[in-house]
Scaffold this motif. Structure first.
Motif, PDB file in Angstrom:
ATOM      1  N   THR A  34      13.367  -1.607   0.396  1.00 13.56           N
ATOM      2  CA  THR A  34      11.988  -1.648   0.887  1.00 13.56           C
ATOM      3  C   THR A  34      11.183  -2.786   0.255  1.00 13.56           C
ATOM      4  OG1 THR A  34      11.252   0.044  -0.700  1.00 13.56           O
ATOM      5  CG2 THR A  34      11.913   0.795   1.523  1.00 13.56           C
ATOM      6  N   ARG A  59       0.732  -1.651  -2.489  1.00 11.56           N
ATOM      7  CA  ARG A  59       1.120  -0.237  -2.347  1.00 11.56           C
ATOM      8  C   ARG A  59       0.976   0.237  -0.899  1.00 11.56           C
ATOM      9  NH1 ARG A  59       4.500   0.347  -6.420  1.00 11.56           N
ATOM     10  NH2 ARG A  59       3.516  -0.149  -8.396  1.00 11.56           N
ATOM     11  N   THR A  60      -0.020  -0.271  -0.187  1.00 12.56           N
ATOM     12  CA  THR A  60      -0.172   0.076   1.236  1.00 12.56           C
ATOM     13  C   THR A  60       1.026  -0.439   2.033  1.00 12.56           C
ATOM     14  OG1 THR A  60      -2.578   0.077   1.090  1.00 12.56           O
ATOM     15  CG2 THR A  60      -1.629  -0.221   3.287  1.00 12.56           C
ATOM     16  N   GLU A  62       3.936  -1.158   0.855  1.00  8.79           N
ATOM     17  CA  GLU A  62       5.109  -0.430   0.381  1.00  8.79           C
ATOM     18  C   GLU A  62       5.206   0.945   1.045  1.00  8.79           C
ATOM     19  OE1 GLU A  62       7.028   0.045  -3.933  1.00  8.79           O
ATOM     20  OE2 GLU A  62       5.053   0.989  -3.775  1.00  8.79           O
ATOM     21  N   ARG A  63       4.092   1.665   1.100  1.00  5.96           N
ATOM     22  CA  ARG A  63       4.067   3.001   1.730  1.00  5.96           C
ATOM     23  C   ARG A  63       4.512   2.902   3.185  1.00  5.96           C
ATOM     24  NH1 ARG A  63      -0.424   4.183  -0.075  1.00  5.96           N
ATOM     25  NH2 ARG A  63      -1.737   3.292   1.533  1.00  5.96           N
ATOM     26  N   GLN A  64       4.024   1.892   3.898  1.00  2.47           N
ATOM     27  CA  GLN A  64       4.401   1.690   5.302  1.00  2.47           C
ATOM     28  C   GLN A  64       5.885   1.337   5.425  1.00  2.47           C
ATOM     29  OE1 GLN A  64       1.577  -1.390   6.294  1.00  2.47           O
ATOM     30  NE2 GLN A  64      -0.088   0.064   6.648  1.00  2.47           N
ATOM     31  N   ALA A  67       8.010   4.523   4.837  1.00  2.00           N
ATOM     32  CA  ALA A  67       7.941   5.434   5.987  1.00  2.00           C
ATOM     33  C   ALA A  67       8.798   4.920   7.141  1.00  2.00           C
ATOM     34  CB  ALA A  67       6.488   5.612   6.435  1.00  2.00           C
ATOM     35  N   ALA A  83       7.356   3.127  -5.690  1.00  2.00           N
ATOM     36  CA  ALA A  83       7.114   3.730  -4.365  1.00  2.00           C
ATOM     37  C   ALA A  83       6.894   5.234  -4.457  1.00  2.00           C
ATOM     38  CB  ALA A  83       8.277   3.424  -3.425  1.00  2.00           C
ATOM     39  N   ASP A  86       3.298   7.382  -4.627  1.00  2.00           N
ATOM     40  CA  ASP A  86       2.483   7.785  -3.485  1.00  2.00           C
ATOM     41  C   ASP A  86       2.809   9.223  -3.068  1.00  2.00           C
ATOM     42  OD1 ASP A  86       0.688   6.932  -1.134  1.00  2.00           O
ATOM     43  OD2 ASP A  86       2.461   7.777  -0.154  1.00  2.00           O
ATOM     44  N   GLY A  88       2.275  10.797  -0.315  1.00  2.00           N
ATOM     45  CA  GLY A  88       2.852  10.850   1.026  1.00  2.00           C
ATOM     46  C   GLY A  88       4.325  10.485   1.017  1.00  2.00           C
ATOM     47  N   THR A  89       4.678   9.502   0.211  1.00  2.00           N
ATOM     48  CA  THR A  89       6.082   9.117   0.072  1.00  2.00           C
ATOM     49  C   THR A  89       6.868  10.241  -0.588  1.00  2.00           C
ATOM     50  OG1 THR A  89       5.589   6.753   0.027  1.00  2.00           O
ATOM     51  CG2 THR A  89       7.656   7.453  -1.009  1.00  2.00           C
ATOM     52  N   GLN A  90       6.299  10.867  -1.598  1.00  2.04           N
ATOM     53  CA  GLN A  90       6.972  11.995  -2.252  1.00  2.04           C
ATOM     54  C   GLN A  90       7.287  13.086  -1.228  1.00  2.04           C
ATOM     55  OE1 GLN A  90       4.827  13.403  -5.740  1.00  2.04           O
ATOM     56  NE2 GLN A  90       4.347  11.303  -6.343  1.00  2.04           N
TER      57      GLN A  90
END
Length: 171
Positions: A34, A59-60, A62-64, A67, A83, A86, A88-90
């Protein structure tokens, strides 16, 4: 649903990219990182994203990237060391074969080096790496369904252990 065969997590220097590539080759699957996805989207290296746009923007992205990769990739996936910070990632990692590559401070420093281009390790890399390890350890441990110690080991040994653990889980 498409699902990676394995998602590798761990701090800088744990071997996520090296072990991930070896594991993908062993399993006959594609490898995806990623961090490389983030760099491709941004059109510049991660260090420059941090300098030009800040950690929050990184980080934004990375989160995208995480996902997208979790939804699309069927092979071996390596996540950037942070990563997992976050929430949401967890949550998105739940139900995946998450492999935590453990590394101690001494081995991580040897692998990353003290003249690192890694943005979070610029000032006093040893101290920063120690802090990252301490902060992230509980999250890595909670998310992992497989944990493998990489200290003092060759990548091929780690690949063998991870492949065997994945095979055991799929029985």
């Amino acid at each position: 649903m498409t699902r990676p065969a394995a998602v590798l997590i761990g701090p800088p220097g744990s071997g996520k990219s090296t072990v991930g590539q070896g594991l993908a080759e062993r399993l006959g699957l594609p490898f995806r990182d990623t961090d490389a996805d983030v760099e491709a989207v941004a059109g510049k290296p991660i260090a420059e994203i941090f300098i030009d746009d800040g950690e929050e923007h990184f980080r934004t992205l990375e989160r995208q990237a995480v996902a997208r990769a979790l939804a699309e990739h069927e092979g071996v996936l390596a996540l950037g060391g942070g990563a997992i910070l976050d929430p949401g990632t967890q949550q998105a990692l739940s139900g995946h074969t998450v492999v935590y590559l453990q590394v101690g401070l001494s081995d991580a420093v040897k692998r990353v080096g003290l003249a690192s281009a890694r943005p979070l390790l610029v000032l006093n890399p040893r101290s920063q790496l120690r802090k990252l390890l301490e902060e992230r350890l509980p999250i890595y441990e909670r998310l992992a369904v497989i944990s493998v110690d990489t200290d003092g080991r060759e990548p091929a040994e780690v690949v063998d252990e991870v492949a065997a653990a994945i095979e055991e889980r799929t029985r």
